[in-house]
Design an enzyme around this catalytic site. Structure first.
Site, PDB file in Angstrom:
ATOM      1  N   ASN A 393      33.546  35.165  45.076  1.00 13.96           N
ATOM      2  CA  ASN A 393      32.443  36.064  45.422  1.00 13.96           C
ATOM      3  C   ASN A 393      32.719  37.492  44.964  1.00 13.96           C
ATOM      4  O   ASN A 393      32.242  37.907  43.915  1.00 13.96           O
ATOM      5  CB  ASN A 393      32.183  36.019  46.927  1.00 13.96           C
ATOM      6  CG  ASN A 393      30.781  36.510  47.289  1.00 13.96           C
ATOM      7  OD1 ASN A 393      30.195  37.341  46.608  1.00 13.96           O
ATOM      8  ND2 ASN A 393      30.224  35.979  48.366  1.00 13.96           N
ATOM      9  N   ASP A 394      33.491  38.255  45.731  1.00 11.95           N
ATOM     10  CA  ASP A 394      33.707  39.656  45.396  1.00 11.95           C
ATOM     11  C   ASP A 394      34.339  39.846  44.026  1.00 11.95           C
ATOM     12  O   ASP A 394      34.052  40.834  43.337  1.00 11.95           O
ATOM     13  CB  ASP A 394      34.599  40.325  46.451  1.00 11.95           C
ATOM     14  CG  ASP A 394      33.906  40.419  47.805  1.00 11.95           C
ATOM     15  OD1 ASP A 394      32.666  40.512  47.831  1.00 11.95           O
ATOM     16  OD2 ASP A 394      34.604  40.384  48.831  1.00 11.95           O
TER      17      ASP A 394
END
Length: 467
Positions: A393-394
């Site tokens: 994700n990040d």
């Protein structure tokens, strides 16, 4: 013979230290890491044997019993612990290393307290430092284990006046240490210093979230080495000093690498309680409700992958949680049989410990030559037909590159948005650890495949085989 023994012990220590350095060098590459671990283990065996030959060792029976028990526990753990649980195991081992060093200081203080000779100042200072670093490493590592295992919430835990309380603890330690330097024969004060050190370890890790665990584990590993070096000064053992210094130095270098990979300072990781609340700001987060995502099913995803010329797979913590590494390798093997060039992109802080993705993919027998570091793979994304993001994700969020208001702005990312098409396998639209919405999900070239990583990859394999 009696003159040769001390010289032989020191020469053996020198050989062991050389093997430690060689082992560390080999650990720098996945291709040679296994041999490096073996070389370092041989060095430790030589160091243990040399220490046991030292005439100061009085009770060989207890040492042999301890070696036998430890070897049995270690062998069982090596076979039973899943690769997905390796961060927890590393945390426990760091804690046990800190405990061993602190116990050496406690035992030496007890021995000197019962003797008629005064405690030398240098030994006294070394014992106090050993107790502090070892105690912090012990309880800090055990709390990190509890967070990773889910026994304690993985989100940062804070409370009012937390930092003043920490300063009070540190002040208490310094005051107790100063008293012991002046009057080194006070057992109650020494035990109080030990207790404060243990509490400091808990307070050290409590406000740190699960997403920062790669940095924390690396730092605690470094502290376990520093504690061992301090224990070496306590008992005047050159091997402990050398081995501890090597672990401490390599650990702090790795910690710095992890911090750079997140574009954050170590101070920020330790004290900012990052991820405790939603920190989403800026255009991506504010406009997320007005944007739409494009969802596909496994059949469509299989067609995109099967007819591609090059695919880059980006594993993340979601892959680790779902234990999908074997399915991922099966998918890659099937694509390669169809003539697709498959590579893996590894972000330095993907997962919950340094090298977490490398370990998981190695367990699935993925070739080391297919693993690419962030700096090497980023220039190749523009030539990739499909980037397959699995549970990351990040570390793939373009906001880190474009949104100056984002809390992750400036963090180096895997630039999957530059690929011709991007498929993201994810359970839902929840934000990552940083609490910011992911711009990638709303890109025109991005498609979402919602579901468990293991289930979705298995369905992709099934569909690809039918092409």
């Amino acid at each position: 013979m009696s003159d040769f023994l001390p010289t032989g012990i020191q020469l053996t220590y020198l050989v062991a230290a050389s093997l430690f350095i060689l082992g560390l060098k080999k650990l720098g590459s996945p291709a040679t890491a296994r041999n490096g671990n073996l070389v370092a283990a041989v060095g430790m065996l030589l160091a243990v044997v040399a220490t046991m030959l030292d005439q100061q060792v009085l009770n060989y029976e207890m040492i042999l019993i301890g070696l036998a028990i430890g070897s049995i526990i270690g062998a069982i753990a090596a076979y039973k612990v899943q690769m997905t649980e390796m961060p927890q195991m590393v945390g426990l081992l760091n804690g046990l290393g800190g405990a061993s060093s602190a116990l050496i200081a406690v035992a030496e203080f007890w021995r000197l307290l019962g003797s008629s000779q005064p405690i030398p100042l240098d030994v006294n200072i070394s014992m106090l430092l050993d107790v502090l670093i070892g105690g912090v490493t012990l309880t800090g590592s055990f709390l990190a284990f509890a967070k990773l295992q889910g026994l304690v919430s993985g989100t940062p835990i804070t409370f009012p006046l937390q930092q003043p309380f920490n300063l009070l603890l540190l002040g208490s330690y310094l005051a107790g240490s100063a008293y012991l330097i002046i009057s080194p024969d006070s057992l109650p004060i020494f035990l109080a210093v030990v207790a404060v050190s243990l509490v400091l370890g808990v307070m050290f890790v409590l406000p740190i979230g699960g997403g920062d665990m790669p940095v924390v584990i690396s730092l605690l590993n470094s502290l376990s080495g520093v504690a061992a070096a301090a224990a070496g000064f306590v008992v005047m053992n050159n091997m402990l000093i050398i081995a501890g210094a090597l672990v401490g130095a390599s650990g702090i270098i790795l910690t710095e690498i992890m911090c750079k990979a997140m574009n954050r300072s170590l101070f920020s990781v330790l004290f900012s309680a990052f991820g405790s609340v939603s920190t989403a700001t800026g255009g991506a987060a504010a406009g997320a409700s007005n944007q739409t995502v494009r969802s596909i099913d496994p059949e469509e995803g299989a067609m995109m992958l099967g007819y591609a010329r090059s695919v880059v797979i980006v594993p993340g913590y979601g892959m680790a949680v779902a234990q999908a590494q074997h399915s991922v390798r099966e998918l890659a093997d099937q694509l390669e049989r169809m003539g697709v060039d498959v590579k893996y992109a590894i972000h330095p802080v993907a997962g919950r410990m340094p090298g977490h993705m490398n370990v998981l993919l190695a367990e699935a027998n993925v070739a080391y030559t297919q693993l690419y570091d962030m700096e090497d793979i980023n220039p190749q994304f523009e030539q990739a037909d499909v980037a397959l993001v699995i549970g990351a994700n990040d570390v793939v969020n373009p906001a880190a590159r474009s949104d100056v208001n984002s809390p992750i702005y400036g963090m180096p990312i895997l630039e999957v948005d530059r690929a011709k098409q991007t498929i993201v396998i994810k359970r839902g639209m929840s934000a990552g650890f940083a609490g910011v919405d992911n711009e990638l999900f709303y890109k025109d070239k991005t498609t979402m495949l919602f579901g468990s990583a293991k289930d979705m990859v298995a369905k992709l394999v099934s569909e690809v085989k039918q092409l």
